[in-house]
Design a protein around this motif. Sequence first.
Motif, PDB file in Angstrom:
ATOM      1  N   ALA A 141       0.665  -1.243   0.165  1.00 46.16           N
ATOM      2  CA  ALA A 141       0.032  -0.101   0.051  1.00 46.16           C
ATOM      3  C   ALA A 141       1.106   1.553   0.202  1.00 46.16           C
ATOM      4  O   ALA A 141       2.181   1.284   0.426  1.00 46.16           O
ATOM      5  CB  ALA A 141      -0.817   0.070   1.560  1.00 46.16           C
ATOM      6  N   TRP A 189      -1.340   4.741   4.087  1.00 48.94           N
ATOM      7  CA  TRP A 189      -1.965   4.071   4.094  1.00 48.94           C
ATOM      8  C   TRP A 189      -1.300   3.135   5.920  1.00 48.94           C
ATOM      9  O   TRP A 189      -1.492   2.553   6.687  1.00 48.94           O
ATOM     10  CB  TRP A 189      -2.569   2.572   3.177  1.00 48.94           C
ATOM     11  N   VAL A 235      -7.145  -2.563  -4.771  1.00 49.44           N
ATOM     12  CA  VAL A 235      -7.109  -2.076  -6.087  1.00 49.44           C
ATOM     13  C   VAL A 235      -6.416  -3.979  -6.568  1.00 49.44           C
ATOM     14  O   VAL A 235      -5.976  -4.603  -6.229  1.00 49.44           O
ATOM     15  CB  VAL A 235      -5.887  -1.203  -6.156  1.00 49.44           C
ATOM     16  N   GLU A 236      -7.491  -4.625  -7.619  1.00 51.43           N
ATOM     17  CA  GLU A 236      -7.018  -4.823  -8.504  1.00 51.43           C
ATOM     18  C   GLU A 236      -6.932  -5.794  -9.968  1.00 51.43           C
ATOM     19  O   GLU A 236      -7.495  -4.249 -10.379  1.00 51.43           O
ATOM     20  CB  GLU A 236      -8.275  -6.022  -7.363  1.00 51.43           C
ATOM     21  N   VAL A 290      -2.033  -1.474 -11.615  1.00 49.94           N
ATOM     22  CA  VAL A 290      -2.700  -1.766 -10.066  1.00 49.94           C
ATOM     23  C   VAL A 290      -1.881  -0.887  -9.476  1.00 49.94           C
ATOM     24  O   VAL A 290      -1.645  -0.085  -8.666  1.00 49.94           O
ATOM     25  CB  VAL A 290      -2.971  -3.214  -9.485  1.00 49.94           C
ATOM     26  N   CYS A 322      -1.574   2.634  -9.426  1.00 47.31           N
ATOM     27  CA  CYS A 322      -3.374   3.229  -8.135  1.00 47.31           C
ATOM     28  C   CYS A 322      -2.588   2.790  -7.071  1.00 47.31           C
ATOM     29  O   CYS A 322      -2.948   3.692  -6.323  1.00 47.31           O
ATOM     30  CB  CYS A 322      -4.396   2.557  -9.099  1.00 47.31           C
ATOM     31  N   THR A 323      -1.822   1.884  -6.767  1.00 47.72           N
ATOM     32  CA  THR A 323      -1.480   1.745  -5.112  1.00 47.72           C
ATOM     33  C   THR A 323      -0.589   2.686  -4.386  1.00 47.72           C
ATOM     34  O   THR A 323      -1.012   3.152  -3.847  1.00 47.72           O
ATOM     35  CB  THR A 323      -0.411   0.788  -4.654  1.00 47.72           C
ATOM     36  N   GLY A 374      -5.385   1.727  -2.325  1.00 48.77           N
ATOM     37  CA  GLY A 374      -5.831   0.943  -0.933  1.00 48.77           C
ATOM     38  C   GLY A 374      -4.816   0.002  -1.297  1.00 48.77           C
ATOM     39  O   GLY A 374      -3.283   0.617  -1.778  1.00 48.77           O
ATOM     40  N   LEU A 375      -4.933  -0.958  -0.757  1.00 45.65           N
ATOM     41  CA  LEU A 375      -3.319  -2.133  -0.913  1.00 45.65           C
ATOM     42  C   LEU A 375      -4.667  -2.917  -2.400  1.00 45.65           C
ATOM     43  O   LEU A 375      -5.137  -3.046  -2.268  1.00 45.65           O
ATOM     44  CB  LEU A 375      -4.056  -2.325   0.430  1.00 45.65           C
ATOM     45  N   ALA A 376      -3.236  -3.270  -2.183  1.00 48.10           N
ATOM     46  CA  ALA A 376      -2.341  -4.424  -3.944  1.00 48.10           C
ATOM     47  C   ALA A 376      -2.140  -5.726  -3.166  1.00 48.10           C
ATOM     48  O   ALA A 376      -1.295  -5.515  -1.943  1.00 48.10           O
ATOM     49  CB  ALA A 376      -2.473  -3.688  -4.784  1.00 48.10           C
ATOM     50  N   CYS A 436       6.387  -4.603  -8.088  1.00 44.12           N
ATOM     51  CA  CYS A 436       6.137  -3.561  -7.341  1.00 44.12           C
ATOM     52  C   CYS A 436       7.849  -2.967  -6.867  1.00 44.12           C
ATOM     53  O   CYS A 436       8.505  -2.885  -6.072  1.00 44.12           O
ATOM     54  CB  CYS A 436       5.906  -4.213  -6.380  1.00 44.12           C
ATOM     55  N   VAL A 494       5.635   2.998  -2.526  1.00 46.03           N
ATOM     56  CA  VAL A 494       4.667   1.713  -1.236  1.00 46.03           C
ATOM     57  C   VAL A 494       5.652   0.996  -0.567  1.00 46.03           C
ATOM     58  O   VAL A 494       7.059   1.321  -0.529  1.00 46.03           O
ATOM     59  CB  VAL A 494       4.485   0.796  -2.171  1.00 46.03           C
TER      60      VAL A 494
END
Length: 298
Positions: free
Chosen positions: A167, A171, A194-195, A229, A232-233, A238-240, A247, A256
């Motif tokens: 995240a 968060w 997020v998916e 994804v 956006c994370t 949100g979380l992913a 990542c 993140v």
Amino acid sequence: MDLALLRTFVTVHRAGSFTRAAALLGLSQPAVTSQIRTLERQLGRPLFLRRARGVTPTTIGDELAHRAAPHLDALIEIAETELDEESGIRTLHLAGPPEFTSMRALPALTPLIAQGLALRSSFFTSAEETLEGLAAGHHDLAIATARPRGGLLTATPLCDEEHVLIAAPRWAGRLGPGTLRHKGPVVLDRLPVVEVHESLPLVSRYWAAVFDSRPAAAGAVIAPDLRAVLECTAAGAGLAVLPRYLCEGALERGEVVALLDPPVPPLRTYFVAVRTGTLALPHIARAHEWLLRAAADW
């Protein structure tokens, strides 16, 4: 025996369905059915049993497929080789998931370009679709997250992909230190997700492996591309759950953060698959070996 009939037969055998075979061959379903009936009349034996969903080969059908398919593939290879020899370049057709193929497989194969290999890639999010295309002869190599069944395709484990729960830093700051270790999914299920799909395949697999439960949250952002994804994370949506290779850079840069570090992280295995017998072809064998060597460092 008409080679066109054999090609249609092998495609139906590999696809397990007249409908899927017709789509792969660019023919109508009645045309495929007619060709199979013609071949059955010539042989005097049924080749398939019709089922509610697709077809199942008879014993004779299986035997014919295992004998004919390698030779048919070889004939197609000879035709393609003649075309390649005109330009002095061999072409390898690779299929796989868009992100893994783009970020792992294609860069690993690019050194072969200097050895006279040209690369053509096709992206599929479905392992089943990827393997069907390989079986039908549309690709030379396929990378998939499922091992193919039967003897028409041969698969070798390529690498394991670690999944990470991530995240944006804000968060993680809201959750507070130690909160996740004690309350786990109770807290996480309050966060937006997020998916890549409404079914939350990556988050669901992570929850099952780490928490032995199912996620209660719904998708806040659904984007059918892992790179979207990640973006956006990082932006705070949100979380992913994402593969570590994808990542890793964002984690190192602090864009993140990993929310958990489980003792046994969830893994997903990738396989590299070929049509049985095609590793005898030098350009396919070379690319296959190159991928396996590169995967040792992944």
